[in-house]
Design an enzyme around this catalytic site. Sequence first.
Site, PDB file in Angstrom:
ATOM      1  N   LEU A 222       0.842  -1.198   0.000  1.00 18.66           N
ATOM      2  CA  LEU A 222       0.000   0.000   0.000  1.00 18.66           C
ATOM      3  C   LEU A 222       0.878   1.249   0.000  1.00 18.66           C
ATOM      4  O   LEU A 222       0.583   2.243  -0.662  1.00 18.66           O
ATOM      5  CB  LEU A 222      -0.921   0.015   1.230  1.00 18.66           C
ATOM      6  CG  LEU A 222      -2.006  -1.063   1.297  1.00 18.66           C
ATOM      7  CD1 LEU A 222      -2.862  -0.875   2.541  1.00 18.66           C
ATOM      8  CD2 LEU A 222      -2.890  -1.026   0.056  1.00 18.66           C
ATOM      9  N   ALA A 224       3.968   1.599  -1.213  1.00 19.55           N
ATOM     10  CA  ALA A 224       4.620   1.808  -2.515  1.00 19.55           C
ATOM     11  C   ALA A 224       3.642   2.483  -3.480  1.00 19.55           C
ATOM     12  O   ALA A 224       3.989   3.466  -4.150  1.00 19.55           O
ATOM     13  CB  ALA A 224       5.097   0.468  -3.090  1.00 19.55           C
ATOM     14  N   CYS A 277      -5.262   0.049  -9.436  1.00 19.00           N
ATOM     15  CA  CYS A 277      -4.560  -0.028  -8.148  1.00 19.00           C
ATOM     16  C   CYS A 277      -4.479   1.274  -7.361  1.00 19.00           C
ATOM     17  O   CYS A 277      -4.845   1.297  -6.189  1.00 19.00           O
ATOM     18  CB  CYS A 277      -3.150  -0.556  -8.372  1.00 19.00           C
ATOM     19  SG  CYS A 277      -3.163  -2.280  -8.879  1.00 19.00           S
TER      20      CYS A 277
HETATM   21  P1  NAD Z   1      -8.542  -9.274 -11.919  1.00 22.59           P
HETATM   22  O1  NAD Z   1      -9.925  -8.799 -11.662  1.00 22.59           O
HETATM   23  O2  NAD Z   1      -7.927  -9.083 -13.268  1.00 22.59           O
HETATM   24  O3  NAD Z   1      -8.469 -10.846 -11.609  1.00 22.59           O
HETATM   25  C1  NAD Z   1      -9.003 -11.448 -10.484  1.00 22.59           C
HETATM   26  C2  NAD Z   1      -9.618 -12.788 -10.892  1.00 22.59           C
HETATM   27  O4  NAD Z   1      -9.990 -13.488  -9.709  1.00 22.59           O
HETATM   28  C3  NAD Z   1     -10.884 -12.660 -11.738  1.00 22.59           C
HETATM   29  O5  NAD Z   1     -10.702 -13.329 -12.968  1.00 22.59           O
HETATM   30  C4  NAD Z   1     -11.974 -13.320 -10.867  1.00 22.59           C
HETATM   31  O6  NAD Z   1     -12.912 -14.060 -11.633  1.00 22.59           O
HETATM   32  C5  NAD Z   1     -11.150 -14.249 -10.005  1.00 22.59           C
HETATM   33  N1  NAD Z   1     -11.810 -14.638  -8.761  1.00 22.59           N
HETATM   34  C6  NAD Z   1     -12.419 -13.856  -7.840  1.00 22.59           C
HETATM   35  N2  NAD Z   1     -12.874 -14.602  -6.813  1.00 22.59           N
HETATM   36  C7  NAD Z   1     -12.544 -15.879  -7.078  1.00 22.59           C
HETATM   37  C8  NAD Z   1     -12.722 -17.097  -6.379  1.00 22.59           C
HETATM   38  N3  NAD Z   1     -13.322 -17.130  -5.189  1.00 22.59           N
HETATM   39  N4  NAD Z   1     -12.267 -18.227  -6.952  1.00 22.59           N
HETATM   40  C9  NAD Z   1     -11.655 -18.202  -8.152  1.00 22.59           C
HETATM   41  N5  NAD Z   1     -11.437 -17.074  -8.851  1.00 22.59           N
HETATM   42  C10 NAD Z   1     -11.877 -15.918  -8.323  1.00 22.59           C
HETATM   43  O7  NAD Z   1      -7.621  -8.612 -10.801  1.00 22.59           O
HETATM   44  P2  NAD Z   1      -6.045  -8.287 -10.885  1.00 22.59           P
HETATM   45  O8  NAD Z   1      -5.841  -6.997 -11.595  1.00 22.59           O
HETATM   46  O9  NAD Z   1      -5.323  -9.492 -11.337  1.00 22.59           O
HETATM   47  O10 NAD Z   1      -5.730  -8.003  -9.354  1.00 22.59           O
HETATM   48  C11 NAD Z   1      -5.678  -9.052  -8.412  1.00 22.59           C
HETATM   49  C12 NAD Z   1      -5.042  -8.526  -7.144  1.00 22.59           C
HETATM   50  O11 NAD Z   1      -3.695  -8.124  -7.397  1.00 22.59           O
HETATM   51  C13 NAD Z   1      -5.738  -7.301  -6.543  1.00 22.59           C
HETATM   52  O12 NAD Z   1      -5.686  -7.392  -5.133  1.00 22.59           O
HETATM   53  C14 NAD Z   1      -4.881  -6.150  -7.011  1.00 22.59           C
HETATM   54  O13 NAD Z   1      -4.927  -5.053  -6.142  1.00 22.59           O
HETATM   55  C15 NAD Z   1      -3.500  -6.759  -7.005  1.00 22.59           C
HETATM   56  N6  NAD Z   1      -2.543  -6.144  -7.933  1.00 22.59           N
HETATM   57  C16 NAD Z   1      -2.912  -5.782  -9.195  1.00 22.59           C
HETATM   58  C17 NAD Z   1      -1.974  -5.247 -10.076  1.00 22.59           C
HETATM   59  C18 NAD Z   1      -2.352  -4.842 -11.474  1.00 22.59           C
HETATM   60  O14 NAD Z   1      -1.536  -4.229 -12.138  1.00 22.59           O
HETATM   61  N7  NAD Z   1      -3.537  -5.153 -11.967  1.00 22.59           N
HETATM   62  C19 NAD Z   1      -0.636  -5.102  -9.687  1.00 22.59           C
HETATM   63  C20 NAD Z   1      -0.287  -5.492  -8.397  1.00 22.59           C
HETATM   64  C21 NAD Z   1      -1.243  -6.018  -7.537  1.00 22.59           C
HETATM   65  C1  UDX Z   2       0.879   0.441 -10.510  1.00 24.08           C
HETATM   66  C2  UDX Z   2       2.276   0.339  -9.880  1.00 24.08           C
HETATM   67  O1  UDX Z   2       3.211   1.056 -10.684  1.00 24.08           O
HETATM   68  C3  UDX Z   2       2.695  -1.112  -9.744  1.00 24.08           C
HETATM   69  O2  UDX Z   2       3.936  -1.194  -9.085  1.00 24.08           O
HETATM   70  C4  UDX Z   2       1.627  -1.844  -8.950  1.00 24.08           C
HETATM   71  O3  UDX Z   2       1.971  -3.199  -8.839  1.00 24.08           O
HETATM   72  C5  UDX Z   2       0.277  -1.698  -9.608  1.00 24.08           C
HETATM   73  O4  UDX Z   2      -0.046  -0.315  -9.758  1.00 24.08           O
HETATM   74  P1  UDX Z   2      -0.064   0.240 -12.980  1.00 24.08           P
HETATM   75  O5  UDX Z   2      -1.276   0.889 -12.396  1.00 24.08           O
HETATM   76  O6  UDX Z   2      -0.229  -1.004 -13.759  1.00 24.08           O
HETATM   77  O7  UDX Z   2       0.981  -0.092 -11.823  1.00 24.08           O
HETATM   78  O8  UDX Z   2       0.689   1.287 -13.935  1.00 24.08           O
HETATM   79  P2  UDX Z   2       1.587   2.584 -13.646  1.00 24.08           P
HETATM   80  O9  UDX Z   2       2.699   2.571 -14.614  1.00 24.08           O
HETATM   81  O10 UDX Z   2       1.937   2.717 -12.233  1.00 24.08           O
HETATM   82  O11 UDX Z   2       0.620   3.772 -14.070  1.00 24.08           O
HETATM   83  C6  UDX Z   2      -0.528   4.107 -13.319  1.00 24.08           C
HETATM   84  C7  UDX Z   2      -1.168   5.358 -13.886  1.00 24.08           C
HETATM   85  O12 UDX Z   2      -0.352   6.500 -13.651  1.00 24.08           O
HETATM   86  C8  UDX Z   2      -1.385   5.313 -15.394  1.00 24.08           C
HETATM   87  O13 UDX Z   2      -2.613   5.884 -15.713  1.00 24.08           O
HETATM   88  C9  UDX Z   2      -0.233   6.140 -15.928  1.00 24.08           C
HETATM   89  O14 UDX Z   2      -0.510   6.688 -17.184  1.00 24.08           O
HETATM   90  C10 UDX Z   2      -0.131   7.205 -14.854  1.00 24.08           C
HETATM   91  N1  UDX Z   2       1.201   7.846 -14.785  1.00 24.08           N
HETATM   92  C11 UDX Z   2       2.309   7.104 -14.503  1.00 24.08           C
HETATM   93  C12 UDX Z   2       1.310   9.225 -14.961  1.00 24.08           C
HETATM   94  O15 UDX Z   2       0.319   9.909 -15.204  1.00 24.08           O
HETATM   95  N2  UDX Z   2       2.549   9.807 -14.860  1.00 24.08           N
HETATM   96  C13 UDX Z   2       3.672   9.099 -14.575  1.00 24.08           C
HETATM   97  O16 UDX Z   2       4.748   9.688 -14.486  1.00 24.08           O
HETATM   98  C14 UDX Z   2       3.546   7.698 -14.393  1.00 24.08           C
END
Ligand code: NAD
Ligand code: UDX
Length: 463
Positions: A222, A224, A277
């Site tokens: 959180l 970061a 996120c």
């Molecule tokens: P997402 O919505 O793309 O994927 C989550 C998946 O989990 C969905 O396909 C959903 O159907 C499935 N799901 C939910 N409940 C379930 C259950 N009980 N059994 C089986 N499948 C189930 O989400 P995401 O973007 O991959 O994010 C997942 C987590 O990772 C979140 O907590 C998010 O904050 C964190 N995270 C996301 C990113 C990112 O860039 N998207 C980066 C770092 C961390």
């Molecule tokens: C973010 C974190 O970077 C990553 O470490 C974490 O695991 C998930 O959340 P993400 O949201 O996938 O990743 O992309 P990121 O590159 O962080 O960009 C987030 C948003 O900020 C985008 O809309 C991007 O366009 C915007 N952004 C990023 C800016 O407007 N200015 C910048 O300088 C950088």
Amino acid sequence: MKITKICCIGAGYVGGPTMAVIAQKCPHIQVTVVDLNEQRIADWNDPNPENIPIYEPGLSEIVAEARGRNLFFSTEVDKAIDEAQMIFISVNTPTKTYGKGKGMAADLKYIELCARQIARVAKQNKIVVEKSTLPVRTAEAIKSILDNTGNGVQFQILSNPEFLAEGTAVTDLLNPDRILIGGDTTEEGEEAINALVDVYSNWVSRDKILTTNVWSSELSKLTANAFLAQRISSINAMSELCEKTGADVNEVARAIGMDSRIGPKFLKASVGFGGSCFQKDILNLVYIAKSYGLNEVADYWEQVIIMNDHQKRRFSNKIVQTLYNTVADKKIAFLGWAFKKDTNDTRESAAIYVADDLINEQAKISVFDPKVSKSKMLNDLDYLETRTSQENIKALNSFENAYEACKGAHAIAILTEWDEFKTYDWKKIYDSMHKPAFVFDGRNILNAKELESIGFVYNGIGS
Ligand code: NAD
Ligand code: UDX
């Protein structure tokens, strides 16, 4: 414990790419990614790896290499849990839309369902890894569910937050800045930590693998995201001041970024950050701080979100004001809908909010995004519940190429920094538009001088 079988619950933007890379780098480990969403699993199993549900540069190649060898996608959640020694929970943890903490707290219902399912199915000791981003102290709740099954199975809970950014997920996973693993400080806890360290050390050097207690690990994720988003809101706040004073935010960012204590990354002024996120995690942080009575801490971080909302609104207001205070029935072309380049993800994209504002002003929006379908754009608008789906269909159209989207437009708004936008024939686009032809560059990616010499009225962010 030597890990030979891993299960990951959740085949989303994190679970899919992360497990694909683990499978590629650990051919001796069988990795099964499970999800309740049958369509998503069917898409991951599409015979053509180009059709997998997530677009990330380099991902389809990795899936093509590992899938069917030691990487499997399945809807048989119980079976995969039963077989694995290590279970990653990578389900979504969105902002709550109901009840206590609505609009702020993380909704942990999917996490709890996973914990209960693991508790019900497991017959042997397991390591459960929190991959999802979770409020600090969630491991305690998971442990309490797992420890109360009465079947004698021992569980170790680890926190292993994911730091990948979308659009660069594969390179981030292959070359992470660090891997963070939090676990119990007991002997069993350390054994579990080491089991996960062994998995990552197949491709990540040991000095980049950081181990901590569970709470530090949960809170570091959180923290970061809050720090990263704060940088964007800080430079965006300066962009508004630049517009009033004749300073240029790109020059300011460059000047401060050369200070090695500040550093050059994440200082791009923009129409506002999006993605699934940043907003969710900061709201969650604010909620946690408030729940401990830390109101100053909560207010401090909330300002990052307030500034971001302001930046999005400011952009749409500027379009309306510049177009002589009315955009009613004017065609505004959007280049980009995804929340950043190189992804098909649109969650919390600034484009959605800017479009919503402009549609309120009765503008007609025509969009081109290289990776986002029209149905996804309309879904995003419908989700806001500002107007009916029928009204959104009338207000927004999407095109297969940028030239079509811009034809007959009064203004172009750049919402995503896709590289290809820089290479267009801007003279051709200019010739097809109403005059004066305006460009609102929400990403500062176009060459202002060049566009102005063609005849455009160019508006960037922060200059
Ligand atoms: P997402 O919505 O793309 O994927 C989550 C998946 O989990 C969905 O396909 C959903 O159907 C499935 N799901 C939910 N409940 C379930 C259950 N009980 N059994 C089986 N499948 C189930 O989400 P995401 O973007 O991959 O994010 C997942 C987590 O990772 C979140 O907590 C998010 O904050 C964190 N995270 C996301 C990113 C990112 O860039 N998207 C980066 C770092 C961390
Ligand atoms: C973010 C974190 O970077 C990553 O470490 C974490 O695991 C998930 O959340 P993400 O949201 O996938 O990743 O992309 P990121 O590159 O962080 O960009 C987030 C948003 O900020 C985008 O809309 C991007 O366009 C915007 N952004 C990023 C800016 O407007 N200015 C910048 O300088 C950088």
